[in-house]
Scaffold this active site. Structure first.
Site, short mmCIF file in Angstrom:
data_model
loop_
_atom_site.label_atom_id
_atom_site.label_comp_id
_atom_site.label_asym_id
_atom_site.label_seq_id
_atom_site.Cartn_x
_atom_site.Cartn_y
_atom_site.Cartn_z
N SER B 209 0.84 -1.21 0.00
CA SER B 209 0.00 0.00 0.00
C SER B 209 0.87 1.26 0.00
O SER B 209 0.54 2.26 -0.63
CB SER B 209 -0.92 0.00 1.22
OG SER B 209 -0.18 0.20 2.39
N ARG B 213 0.16 3.51 -3.19
CA ARG B 213 -0.54 4.77 -2.97
C ARG B 213 0.10 5.89 -3.78
O ARG B 213 -0.56 6.63 -4.51
CB ARG B 213 -0.50 5.13 -1.48
CG ARG B 213 -1.17 6.45 -1.15
CD ARG B 213 -1.11 6.75 0.33
NE ARG B 213 -1.81 5.74 1.11
CZ ARG B 213 -1.22 4.81 1.82
NH1 ARG B 213 0.10 4.76 1.86
NH2 ARG B 213 -1.91 3.94 2.51
N ASN B 217 -1.57 7.56 -7.30
CA ASN B 217 -1.85 9.00 -7.39
C ASN B 217 -1.13 9.63 -8.57
O ASN B 217 -1.71 10.41 -9.33
CB ASN B 217 -1.44 9.70 -6.10
CG ASN B 217 -2.53 9.66 -5.07
OD1 ASN B 217 -3.47 10.45 -5.13
ND2 ASN B 217 -2.44 8.73 -4.15
#
Lengths: 157, 285
Positions: B209, B213, B217
């Site tokens: 994660s 992440r 993005n």
């Protein structure tokens, strides 16, 4: 969205850059920050101390001023007292001298008056004798009438 | 390139696919999901270059750091250092570990910010220059290293390795092994496999994660910039083209301004999670 060997190289770069920062970037900056914080703290403490010193000095100056004023007052009072004493002394001295002079003058005057009176008395006796001579139209023998004359003289005194 | 291609006719799909292909050692799009024999030259070039730029800028400030009155540049770097140092102090309670972890977090913050900021350059600028330089109109180039999953997972695996290292260092090998089998559910022998499984899942989830992440993005941000570029690129072949051009300007401006927030936020989040995960390695369950 693929995985490949870039991953391992990126991992190595990641750790190397972190190591570089740890060795060459972080310590000098943190040291400078700590030193500056200490400097500022010292400066603030010094300012605080200077402020209290100033207050102390102010208080002392006021005390000094007051004691100086007191001393000056004392000195002035002393001076006034001394001056008064001097004036009094001078006044007594002057009075003494005047009294002395007056005494001397009085004594002189008394003497002179006595002399004048004595001279006058002699002359009055002579005048009286002369008058009596004229009245009696004859000479009076001074030797014979010495007693009489002496009496007269006595009365005139 | 967007305009040329749109005029010549490559479909929007081709345009985007071209833009999402890395410059690598095989010369074409990587076909399998995982292939350890492929290296993305563009990702490496930009990430190493920007990494050197960020440590160089930090070093510039550190070289002249004095305890006297700081200049603006020194002041801004000091603010960054204070920010990271404060966060590190709150999260990692071992001063010895902070000697390495706090500088690492600072580097990561600045570095990822620069890598994310590549998104704000016009999407066609650097690829077009590269195509001119190589005289190859189909040369591939991606300029945002953090929009490459290999790069972000590389960094998050770096954090994982540090977590493992500090787990062993702080708790000792035996202590950590004990924790692996007895936390989080309890020391009963029947729970050992469950505990161990949970720990492994936790490490995997954290690491994936962490990398995903940032990647997600930035990848999405890059994609939106490409779509906006496509919209502008289509204006020459459409009767209502002028509206598309205006839409490009408006959408591009709005997304770029919003993206400033995202690139900074993602860099900060990556840094904070680095600190938090390493901090967790210092604490027993």
């Amino acid at each position: 969205m693929n995985l490949n060997a870039t991953l391992f190289l990126q991992l190595a770069v990641f750790l190397i850059l972190g190591g570089f920062t740890m060795k060459f970037v972080w310590p000098p900056i943190v040291k400078a920050l700590d030193e500056r914080a200490k400097k500022i703290a010292d400066g603030l403490a010094a300012a605080e101390k200077a402020k209290s010193d100033l207050a102390l000095a102010d208080k002392r100056a006021i005390e000094e001023l007051r004691s100086a004023r007191e001393k000056a007052g004392e000195i002035r009072a002393n001076a006034e007292r001394q001056a008064g004493e001097k004036v009094d002394e001078a006044r007594t001295e002057a009075a003494r001298i005047i009294a002395q002079a007056r005494e001397a003058a009085q004594a002189e005057a008394g003497l002179a008056a006595q002399q004048a009176r004595d001279a006058l008395r002699d002359q009055v006796a002579l005048l009286a004798v002369a008058g009596a001579e004229k009245i009696l139209r004859r000479e009076i023998n001074p030797q014979v009438h010495a007693d009489l004359l002496a009496n007269l003289k006595q009365e005139l005194q | 390139m967007a305009i040329e291609h749109a005029a010549q006719g490559p479909s929007p799909g081709e345009y985007i696919r071209h833009h999402l292909t890395h410059l690598n050692n095989v010369g074409e799009k990587q076909t399998s999901i995982v292939d350890w024999w492929v290296i993305n030259y563009d990702t490496l070039f930009y990430s190493v270059g920007l990494g050197l730029l960020s440590v160089f800028l930090l070093w510039l400030a550190a070289r002249k750091a004095t305890s006297g009155v700081p200049g603006r540049f020194q002041g801004s770097v000091e603010m960054l250092v204070e920010l990271v140092a404060d966060q590190a102090k709150g999260i990692i309670h071992s001063a010895e570990s902070r000697l390495f972890v706090a500088p690492l977090a600072l580097t990561v913050f600045v570095w990822i910010f620069f890598m994310n900021a590549m998104d704000l350059l016009p999407v066609d600028l650097l690829p077009m220059l590269w195509q001119q330089a190589t005289h190859d109109p189909h040369a591939y180039m991606r300029v945002v290293p953090t929009a490459d999953l290999s790069a972000t997972l590389g960094m998050s695996i770096g954090v994982l390795l540090l977590c493992l290292y500090y787990n062993v260092k702080i708790k000792g090998a035996a202590g950590w092994a004990h924790e692996l089998f007895t936390a989080p559910f309890g020391p009963h022998p029947a729970l050992w496999p469950v505990n161990f499984l949970m720990q492994i899942i936790e490490f995997l989830a954290k690491t994936i994660s962490h990398g995903m992440r940032l990647f997600g993005n930035m990848y999405a941000g890059e994609l939106v910039f490409m779509l906006i570029a496509l919209m502008g690129g289509a204006w020459a072949v459409s009767t209502t083209g002028i509206l598309l051009a205006i839409g490009h300007v408006l959408a591009g401006t709005a997304w770029a301004i919003f993206h400033i927030l995202i690139i900074l936020l993602q860099a900060f989040i990556f840094m904070m999670l680095t600190l938090v995960y390493i901090g967790q390695a210092h604490e027993g369950h």
